[in-house]
Scaffold this motif. Structure first.
Motif, PDB file in Angstrom:
ATOM      1  N   THR A  57      14.393  36.673  24.917  1.00 17.17           N
ATOM      2  CA  THR A  57      15.410  35.770  24.376  1.00 17.17           C
ATOM      3  C   THR A  57      16.619  35.711  25.294  1.00 17.17           C
ATOM      4  OG1 THR A  57      14.639  36.145  22.112  1.00 17.17           O
ATOM      5  CG2 THR A  57      16.908  35.339  22.383  1.00 17.17           C
ATOM      6  N   TRP A  58      17.102  36.869  25.725  1.00 19.55           N
ATOM      7  CA  TRP A  58      18.272  36.877  26.617  1.00 19.55           C
ATOM      8  C   TRP A  58      17.956  36.232  27.964  1.00 19.55           C
ATOM      9  CZ3 TRP A  58      22.921  36.989  25.057  1.00 19.55           C
ATOM     10  CH2 TRP A  58      23.269  37.688  23.905  1.00 19.55           C
ATOM     11  N   ARG A  61      18.076  32.553  27.642  1.00 23.44           N
ATOM     12  CA  ARG A  61      19.458  32.061  27.554  1.00 23.44           C
ATOM     13  C   ARG A  61      20.081  31.918  28.937  1.00 23.44           C
ATOM     14  NH1 ARG A  61      21.089  35.838  22.384  1.00 23.44           N
ATOM     15  NH2 ARG A  61      20.234  34.422  20.795  1.00 23.44           N
ATOM     16  N   SER A 113      27.154  30.655  27.507  1.00 28.02           N
ATOM     17  CA  SER A 113      27.354  30.069  26.180  1.00 28.02           C
ATOM     18  C   SER A 113      25.994  29.970  25.503  1.00 28.02           C
ATOM     19  CB  SER A 113      27.946  28.658  26.299  1.00 28.02           C
ATOM     20  OG  SER A 113      29.180  28.705  26.950  1.00 28.02           O
ATOM     21  N   TRP A 114      25.922  30.349  24.235  1.00 33.58           N
ATOM     22  CA  TRP A 114      24.666  30.265  23.482  1.00 33.58           C
ATOM     23  C   TRP A 114      24.980  30.232  22.003  1.00 33.58           C
ATOM     24  CZ3 TRP A 114      26.807  34.848  24.804  1.00 33.58           C
ATOM     25  CH2 TRP A 114      26.771  35.882  23.874  1.00 33.58           C
ATOM     26  N   TYR A 115      23.964  29.855  21.243  1.00 37.78           N
ATOM     27  CA  TYR A 115      24.078  29.905  19.793  1.00 37.78           C
ATOM     28  C   TYR A 115      23.426  31.193  19.322  1.00 37.78           C
ATOM     29  CZ  TYR A 115      23.599  29.017  14.852  1.00 37.78           C
ATOM     30  OH  TYR A 115      23.681  29.136  13.491  1.00 37.78           O
ATOM     31  N   SER A 116      24.152  31.997  18.571  1.00 38.35           N
ATOM     32  CA  SER A 116      23.621  33.241  18.027  1.00 38.35           C
ATOM     33  C   SER A 116      23.081  32.989  16.631  1.00 38.35           C
ATOM     34  CB  SER A 116      24.717  34.317  17.962  1.00 38.35           C
ATOM     35  OG  SER A 116      24.256  35.424  17.211  1.00 38.35           O
ATOM     36  N   ASP A 122      28.230  29.646  17.599  1.00 39.51           N
ATOM     37  CA  ASP A 122      28.236  29.563  19.049  1.00 39.51           C
ATOM     38  C   ASP A 122      29.012  30.737  19.631  1.00 39.51           C
ATOM     39  OD1 ASP A 122      26.779  27.160  19.249  1.00 39.51           O
ATOM     40  OD2 ASP A 122      28.589  25.985  18.859  1.00 39.51           O
TER      41      ASP A 122
END
Length: 166
Positions: A57-58, A61, A113-116, A122
């Motif tokens: 996942t990381w 991103r 920047s990412w959506y958690s 965000d």
């Protein structure tokens, strides 16, 4: 020591410790790897699965590879074939190392920047902080795996960064 040099050391440590924990887990039958030890993700396999999911996942991103398309609740159920997991984990560890090796020092001053999904919002954080989190997260959950292996009577060996082989 540069941030990149430190990150490469942590990528090596990640691989070394994943190999050590998996080798130790190989001493157990499947039912013991899947046993509920009362830890956060309950079992050795579920915790390994969560780490595999989180690392992918990381990386996704950061634009490396594709996300698995699963959320945190599904992160513990990815291991269906232990032998396949072992080779996939080794390949992912190599991918992490190769990615870090390809970074230049200026990358560490950038932001991500990412959506958690876990927080439902965000996020924006410095690259260096996120990368430190990735390695810290791995170490945290491998500590849980180490504890479960110990409870199962298996010695997983030395875990100290200072004693990592060169």
């Amino acid at each position: 020591m540069s941030e990149k040099t430190s990150a490469l050391r942590m990528a090596r440590y990640n691989s070394w410790q994943n190999n050590a924990m998996i080798s130790a887990a190989n001493q157990l039958p499947m039912r013991e790897r899947q046993r509920d030890f009362g830890t956060f993700f309950k079992s050795i396999e579920a915790t390994f699965s969560h780490l595999y999911w989180a690392d992918q996942t990381w990386l996704a991103r950061f634009g490396v590879g594709a996300p698995l398309g699963l959320g945190l609740p599904e992160s513990t159920g990815l291991i269906h074939d232990w032998d396949l997991f072992q080779s996939d984990r080794q390949a992912l560890d190599q991918q992490i190392f190769d990615w870090v090796e390809g970074l230049d020092e200026t990358w560490f001053s950038g932001t991500l920047s990412w959506y958690s999904g876990a927080l439902g919002r965000d996020m924006v954080r410095p690259h260096a902080q996120v990368l430190a989190h990735i390695f810290n997260h791995q170490t945290h959950h491998r500590g849980q795996i180490h504890a479960m292996l110990s409870m199962a009577g298996v010695n997983s060996g030395v875990t100290d960064l200072a004693f990592m082989p060169e």
